[in-house]
Design a protein around this motif. Structure first.
Motif, PDB file in Angstrom:
ATOM      1  N   GLY A   1       1.197  -1.183  -0.053  1.00 53.30           N
ATOM      2  CA  GLY A   1       0.031   0.041  -0.189  1.00 53.30           C
ATOM      3  C   GLY A   1       1.193   1.229   0.391  1.00 53.30           C
ATOM      4  N   LEU A   2       0.691   1.992  -0.985  1.00 57.05           N
ATOM      5  CA  LEU A   2       1.726   3.718  -1.185  1.00 57.05           C
ATOM      6  C   LEU A   2       0.705   4.586  -0.745  1.00 57.05           C
ATOM      7  CD1 LEU A   2       3.828   5.185  -2.073  1.00 57.05           C
ATOM      8  CD2 LEU A   2       2.186   4.978  -4.699  1.00 57.05           C
ATOM      9  N   LYS A   3       1.176   5.366   0.064  1.00 60.60           N
ATOM     10  CA  LYS A   3       0.577   6.298  -0.024  1.00 60.60           C
ATOM     11  C   LYS A   3       1.400   7.809  -0.367  1.00 60.60           C
ATOM     12  CE  LYS A   3       0.675   9.743   3.395  1.00 60.60           C
ATOM     13  NZ  LYS A   3       0.769  10.918   2.678  1.00 60.60           N
ATOM     14  N   PRO A   4       0.908   8.305  -1.169  1.00 57.48           N
ATOM     15  CA  PRO A   4       2.170   9.505  -2.095  1.00 57.48           C
ATOM     16  C   PRO A   4       1.695  10.818  -1.600  1.00 57.48           C
ATOM     17  CG  PRO A   4       0.504   8.516  -3.265  1.00 57.48           C
ATOM     18  CD  PRO A   4      -0.166   8.171  -2.029  1.00 57.48           C
ATOM     19  N   THR A   5       2.998  11.587  -1.722  1.00 56.70           N
ATOM     20  CA  THR A   5       3.502  12.708  -1.644  1.00 56.70           C
ATOM     21  C   THR A   5       1.819  13.515  -1.183  1.00 56.70           C
ATOM     22  OG1 THR A   5       5.458  13.279  -2.511  1.00 56.70           O
ATOM     23  CG2 THR A   5       4.586  14.987  -1.264  1.00 56.70           C
ATOM     24  N   TYR A   6       1.458  13.942   0.081  1.00 52.08           N
ATOM     25  CA  TYR A   6       0.246  14.659  -0.302  1.00 52.08           C
ATOM     26  C   TYR A   6       0.297  16.126  -2.001  1.00 52.08           C
ATOM     27  CZ  TYR A   6      -4.266  18.455   0.094  1.00 52.08           C
ATOM     28  OH  TYR A   6      -4.786  18.925  -0.097  1.00 52.08           O
ATOM     29  N   GLY A   7      -1.396  15.721  -2.649  1.00 53.09           N
ATOM     30  CA  GLY A   7      -0.797  16.492  -3.751  1.00 53.09           C
ATOM     31  C   GLY A   7      -0.607  16.316  -4.688  1.00 53.09           C
ATOM     32  N   ALA A   8      -0.232  14.470  -5.104  1.00 54.59           N
ATOM     33  CA  ALA A   8       0.617  14.429  -5.915  1.00 54.59           C
ATOM     34  C   ALA A   8      -0.448  13.840  -6.732  1.00 54.59           C
ATOM     35  CB  ALA A   8       1.220  12.862  -5.310  1.00 54.59           C
ATOM     36  N   ILE A   9      -1.994  13.400  -6.047  1.00 55.12           N
ATOM     37  CA  ILE A   9      -3.184  13.199  -6.960  1.00 55.12           C
ATOM     38  C   ILE A   9      -3.901  13.924  -6.582  1.00 55.12           C
ATOM     39  CG2 ILE A   9      -4.468  10.733  -7.267  1.00 55.12           C
ATOM     40  CD1 ILE A   9      -2.250   9.135  -6.357  1.00 55.12           C
ATOM     41  N   SER A  10      -4.647  14.324  -7.622  1.00 54.18           N
ATOM     42  CA  SER A  10      -6.189  15.125  -7.552  1.00 54.18           C
ATOM     43  C   SER A  10      -7.139  14.484  -5.876  1.00 54.18           C
ATOM     44  CB  SER A  10      -6.831  14.971  -8.915  1.00 54.18           C
ATOM     45  OG  SER A  10      -7.948  16.404  -8.574  1.00 54.18           O
ATOM     46  N   ARG A  11      -7.386  15.395  -5.668  1.00 54.32           N
ATOM     47  CA  ARG A  11      -8.559  14.971  -4.867  1.00 54.32           C
ATOM     48  C   ARG A  11      -9.741  15.423  -5.569  1.00 54.32           C
ATOM     49  NH1 ARG A  11      -9.337  17.836  -0.438  1.00 54.32           N
ATOM     50  NH2 ARG A  11      -7.246  19.476  -1.121  1.00 54.32           N
ATOM     51  N   TYR A  12     -10.069  15.685  -6.381  1.00 58.15           N
ATOM     52  CA  TYR A  12     -11.490  15.715  -7.008  1.00 58.15           C
ATOM     53  C   TYR A  12     -12.063  14.459  -7.121  1.00 58.15           C
ATOM     54  CZ  TYR A  12     -15.077  17.881 -10.531  1.00 58.15           C
ATOM     55  OH  TYR A  12     -16.720  17.413 -11.243  1.00 58.15           O
TER      56      TYR A  12
ATOM     57  N   ASN B   1      -3.885   2.217  17.068  1.00 58.32           N
ATOM     58  CA  ASN B   1      -3.500   1.040  15.968  1.00 58.32           C
ATOM     59  C   ASN B   1      -2.657   2.313  14.661  1.00 58.32           C
ATOM     60  OD1 ASN B   1      -4.745  -1.695  15.645  1.00 58.32           O
ATOM     61  ND2 ASN B   1      -6.453  -0.085  16.012  1.00 58.32           N
ATOM     62  N   ASP B   2      -3.143   4.024  14.878  1.00 53.37           N
ATOM     63  CA  ASP B   2      -2.152   4.510  13.406  1.00 53.37           C
ATOM     64  C   ASP B   2      -1.244   5.281  13.905  1.00 53.37           C
ATOM     65  OD1 ASP B   2      -5.357   3.707  12.494  1.00 53.37           O
ATOM     66  OD2 ASP B   2      -5.998   5.851  13.113  1.00 53.37           O
ATOM     67  N   PHE B   3      -0.777   4.612  15.124  1.00 61.47           N
ATOM     68  CA  PHE B   3       0.428   5.362  16.018  1.00 61.47           C
ATOM     69  C   PHE B   3       1.663   5.620  14.999  1.00 61.47           C
ATOM     70  CE2 PHE B   3       4.092   3.092  18.238  1.00 61.47           C
ATOM     71  CZ  PHE B   3       4.271   3.917  18.832  1.00 61.47           C
ATOM     72  N   CYS B   4       1.893   4.614  14.003  1.00 63.16           N
ATOM     73  CA  CYS B   4       3.178   4.450  13.399  1.00 63.16           C
ATOM     74  C   CYS B   4       2.518   5.546  11.608  1.00 63.16           C
ATOM     75  CB  CYS B   4       3.760   2.901  12.742  1.00 63.16           C
ATOM     76  SG  CYS B   4       4.029   2.330  14.796  1.00 63.16           S
ATOM     77  N   THR B   5       2.349   5.399  11.213  1.00 59.45           N
ATOM     78  CA  THR B   5       1.170   5.890  10.273  1.00 59.45           C
ATOM     79  C   THR B   5       1.403   7.494  10.110  1.00 59.45           C
ATOM     80  OG1 THR B   5      -0.860   4.234  10.269  1.00 59.45           O
ATOM     81  CG2 THR B   5       0.901   3.405   9.219  1.00 59.45           C
ATOM     82  N   VAL B   6       0.170   7.798  11.120  1.00 61.26           N
ATOM     83  CA  VAL B   6       0.210   9.534  11.548  1.00 61.26           C
ATOM     84  C   VAL B   6       0.680  10.310  11.428  1.00 61.26           C
ATOM     85  CG1 VAL B   6      -0.608  11.289  13.433  1.00 61.26           C
ATOM     86  CG2 VAL B   6      -1.965   9.282  12.619  1.00 61.26           C
ATOM     87  N   PRO B   7       2.080   9.796  11.655  1.00 62.32           N
ATOM     88  CA  PRO B   7       3.048  11.238  11.995  1.00 62.32           C
ATOM     89  C   PRO B   7       3.785  11.286  10.248  1.00 62.32           C
ATOM     90  CG  PRO B   7       3.797   9.848  13.246  1.00 62.32           C
ATOM     91  CD  PRO B   7       2.766   9.207  13.041  1.00 62.32           C
ATOM     92  N   MET B   8       3.775  10.280   9.055  1.00 54.12           N
ATOM     93  CA  MET B   8       3.924  10.976   7.803  1.00 54.12           C
ATOM     94  C   MET B   8       2.327  11.520   7.027  1.00 54.12           C
ATOM     95  SD  MET B   8       5.059   7.728   9.130  1.00 54.12           S
ATOM     96  CE  MET B   8       6.511   6.954   9.998  1.00 54.12           C
ATOM     97  N   SER B   9       1.694  11.028   7.595  1.00 52.32           N
ATOM     98  CA  SER B   9       0.508  12.034   7.118  1.00 52.32           C
ATOM     99  C   SER B   9       0.808  13.690   7.421  1.00 52.32           C
ATOM    100  CB  SER B   9      -0.943  10.967   7.906  1.00 52.32           C
ATOM    101  OG  SER B   9      -1.135  10.392   7.492  1.00 52.32           O
ATOM    102  N   LEU B  10       0.775  13.447   8.946  1.00 52.00           N
ATOM    103  CA  LEU B  10       1.207  14.910   9.340  1.00 52.00           C
ATOM    104  C   LEU B  10       1.515  16.125   8.760  1.00 52.00           C
ATOM    105  CD1 LEU B  10       0.635  14.758  12.857  1.00 52.00           C
ATOM    106  CD2 LEU B  10      -1.641  15.512  11.623  1.00 52.00           C
ATOM    107  N   ALA B  11       2.789  15.103   8.497  1.00 59.16           N
ATOM    108  CA  ALA B  11       4.752  15.739   7.391  1.00 59.16           C
ATOM    109  C   ALA B  11       4.199  16.001   5.933  1.00 59.16           C
ATOM    110  CB  ALA B  11       5.277  14.955   7.625  1.00 59.16           C
ATOM    111  N   GLY B  12       3.233  15.108   4.996  1.00 56.87           N
ATOM    112  CA  GLY B  12       2.417  14.562   3.806  1.00 56.87           C
ATOM    113  C   GLY B  12       3.487  14.284   2.754  1.00 56.87           C
TER     114      GLY B  12
ATOM    115  N   PRO C   1      11.332  11.071   2.012  1.00 51.86           N
ATOM    116  CA  PRO C   1      10.748  13.019   1.474  1.00 51.86           C
ATOM    117  C   PRO C   1      10.072  12.855   0.693  1.00 51.86           C
ATOM    118  CG  PRO C   1      13.581  12.465   1.278  1.00 51.86           C
ATOM    119  CD  PRO C   1      13.109  11.246   1.415  1.00 51.86           C
ATOM    120  N   ALA C   2       9.276  14.158   0.705  1.00 57.84           N
ATOM    121  CA  ALA C   2       7.987  14.429  -0.471  1.00 57.84           C
ATOM    122  C   ALA C   2       8.771  14.609  -1.747  1.00 57.84           C
ATOM    123  CB  ALA C   2       7.816  15.908   0.161  1.00 57.84           C
ATOM    124  N   PHE C   3       8.124  14.043  -2.488  1.00 56.82           N
ATOM    125  CA  PHE C   3       8.619  13.734  -4.365  1.00 56.82           C
ATOM    126  C   PHE C   3       9.187  12.941  -4.322  1.00 56.82           C
ATOM    127  CE2 PHE C   3       6.880  18.066  -3.470  1.00 56.82           C
ATOM    128  CZ  PHE C   3       6.072  17.960  -4.290  1.00 56.82           C
TER     129      PHE C   3
END
Lengths: 95, 473
Positions: B177-188, B409-420, B443-445
């Motif tokens: 499962g991959l969460k890309p950099t915030y803004g990489a994919i449109s949220r529309y 449960n989200d303890f290890c994944t939330v920090p990356m989300s906050l940092a984008g 790092p981002a991108f």
């Protein structure tokens, strides 16, 4: 900590009806979660700037070119109630 | 069997004329229609009448889409009863991009209501079962997408991740499962939960499949002014070694609170990384222990605002009443499930007069500190690595009465989300017969670098997915 009165006040702000049972549960659960969250009060954050957005985007603009928007009938198609060409809702006032 | 192929392999087979796109679609459609994990809320009736062009990059490999992506004319209910039967008049950019690249819609997948949850037990349409053990949760909120891919009824799936909702279910079902950099994919067209955190991304059998999907998902979109796209084209990963790569293991996210079996699997992977040429050192993310608190202020605050639109006026369900106010409050009472109500209440409280500075304002400052912690770590390290989830999949009902233990449960994944920043979870071996996940954050991108390193580790780990085990059996 959050008490029953605050839960009722917040529910009104959120436009959310709660049953008696839900008010009771919500008071206990939110208090427990807030007890954990309150740990951030220990941090010294006075000189820290807030982050609302992580990627720097400045003045994201697009060309101002007219294009078709959603047709009215399509926009109304999912509404629970419509009247003529608008959304139909109950009166804001009782009676 | 066409369903034994990864998405990359299937696309190649179709393009080489060895496999027909219709045959591939039908094989998956049959499996999805017979799904007994409650992974789907809707399955396509038939293959698209117009086959994708022979040279389409995704060559007709069908894709399962999380319910909260609007798809024109197809039920898009975001796991909520308040949107029961909703047929959007338009399609999300990400779904349209995949279709344009040749990946037709296979089905819509079950999820926690409005993506709020870590177990998929908050769906208004029933819980999803973990294909590894049907008495256990698949994780959430993209639990249907994860179960569909892990159970072999979809070649790959699209999910969303706000605080771990792609990575954690991927870990609990033994997929990527991959969460890309915030803004990489449109949220529309994504029904919004927390707009400053929500990010779409792939759930796939392999790291290469994630790279292929990301290549076609990413890009700026004039309909989402926060979308920026990636700075380079995503290439399929090829790395076999990790020579010269420096991995940082944050003490705060790898020690206390991690189940022993998960920690053992994590330690083994770190050793393997060293054998591949990487150096592994411990590092510090001093504010990471506060990430969960900041997240559970910011995400509910944004959700309380985003979900104000569900008021029985323009779409979805309505409970009739004599006055407008009663119609609003009763519609929302009946339409939302308990977790959504909790988060709306928490967010409204955190934003209310007198509490804003103590909660929302402080949480935004913690977010800054967390981003700074990562920036400092990335001066020394190429990647930060952690277990994805502190535990293996837990039993259905085990945490439903205790919201706080669910949030942990989200303890290890939330920090990356906050940092984008981008982060990927790859299968990391079993603990007590259940999958664990290894998370790498970059790092981002830096998606290409991240995918390359994950690919090298994936090959060395040699994890056998459930669909591969079942094929053998």
């Amino acid at each position: 900590m959050i008490d029953r009165e605050q839960v009722l006040h917040v529910a009104r702000l959120a436009r959310l009806e709660l049953t008696e049972d839900e008010v009771e549960h919500m008071t206990g659960e939110l208090s427990k979660v807030l007890g954990h969250i309150d740990k951030i009060a220990e941090l010294d954050l006075d000189d820290v700037a807030p982050t609302s957005h992580v990627v720097t985007v400045e003045n994201a603009l697009r060309p101002d070119e007219p294009e078709p928007s959603l047709p009215r009938d399509v926009a109304l198609a999912s509404a629970p109630a419509v009247s003529d060409d608008g959304f139909l809702v109950p009166s804001p006032q009782a009676g | 069997m066409p369903t034994d192929l990864t998405a990359v392999q299937a696309a190649e087979a179709v393009r080489a004329g060895e496999l027909s796109a219709t045959e591939l679609f039908d094989a998956y459609r049959e499996r999805a229609a017979a799904d007994d994990l409650n992974a789907y809320t809707w399955v396509a009736d038939a293959a698209p009448t117009e086959a994708p062009p022979a040279d389409a990059p995704l060559a007709g490999v069908p894709v399962a889409i999380k319910d909260l992506f609007c798809t024109e004319g197809v039920p898009s209910q975001a796991g909520s009863r308040i949107l029961e039967g909703y047929l959007p008049p338009y399609t999300a950019t990400s779904v349209a991009r995949l279709a344009a690249a040749g990946a037709p819609l296979l089905g819509k997948t079950n999820q926690d209501e409005f993506a709020m949850g870590s177990s998929n037990e908050n769906s208004g349409y029933g819980p999803v079962l973990n294909p590894w053990d049907r008495t256990r949760v698949p994780g959430g909120s993209s639990g249907g997408s994860a179960a569909a891919v892990a159970g072999g009824s979809a070649p790959w799936a699209l999910g969303t991740d706000t605080g771990g909702s792609i990575r954690q279910p991927a870990a609990l079902t033994g997929i990527v499962g991959l969460k890309p950099t915030y803004g990489a994919i449109s949220r529309y067209g994504m029904i919004a939960f927390a707009s400053s955190l929500d990010q779409a991304g792939p759930l796939t059998r392999t790291v290469a499949d994630s790279a292929l999907m990301l290549r076609h998902l990413q890009g700026a979109d004039t309909r989402d002014m926060t979308s920026v796209g990636l700075r380079e084209e995503i290439v399929l990963p090829t790395a076999e070694r990790l020579d010269g790569i420096k991995l940082g293991v944050p003490e705060e996210l790898s020690g206390e609170g991690i189940e022993p079996g998960v920690r053992d699997a994590f330690e083994r992977s770190l050793q393997l990384a060293e054998e591949l040429g990487a150096t592994v050192e411990s590092c510090k993310l001093p504010h990471a222990p506060h990430a969960l608190s900041a997240y559970y202020i910011l995400a509910p605050a944004e959700c309380s605002s985003n979900l104000a639109r569900f008021d029985g006026v323009r779409y979805g369900q309505r409970v009739e009443a004599d006055t407008l106010m009663d119609m609003y409050t009763r519609t929302r009472h009946d339409g939302f499930g308990p977790e959504v109500k909790r988060r709306i209440m928490l967010g409204t409280y955190a934003l209310s007069s007198g509490y804003y500075d103590a909660y929302y304002g402080r949480a935004q400052r913690v977010r800054t500190k967390i981003a700074e912690d990562f920036a400092a770590a990335f001066e020394r390290f190429d990647f930060v690595v952690t277990p994805t989830s502190p535990s293996v999949a837990f039993e259905l009902g085990a945490k439903t009465d205790d919201p706080l233990s669910m949030y942990l449960n989200d303890f290890c994944t939330v920090p990356m989300s906050l940092a984008g920043i981008p982060a990927i979870s790859i299968p990391n071996g079993l603990s007590d017969g259940l999958p664990t996940g290894l998370q790498l954050a970059a790092p981002a991108f830096a998606e290409n670098k991240l995918l390359d390193a994950a690919h090298a580790l994936e090959a060395a780990l040699g994890f056998q997915r459930l669909d591969q085990r079942e094929t053998v059996a």
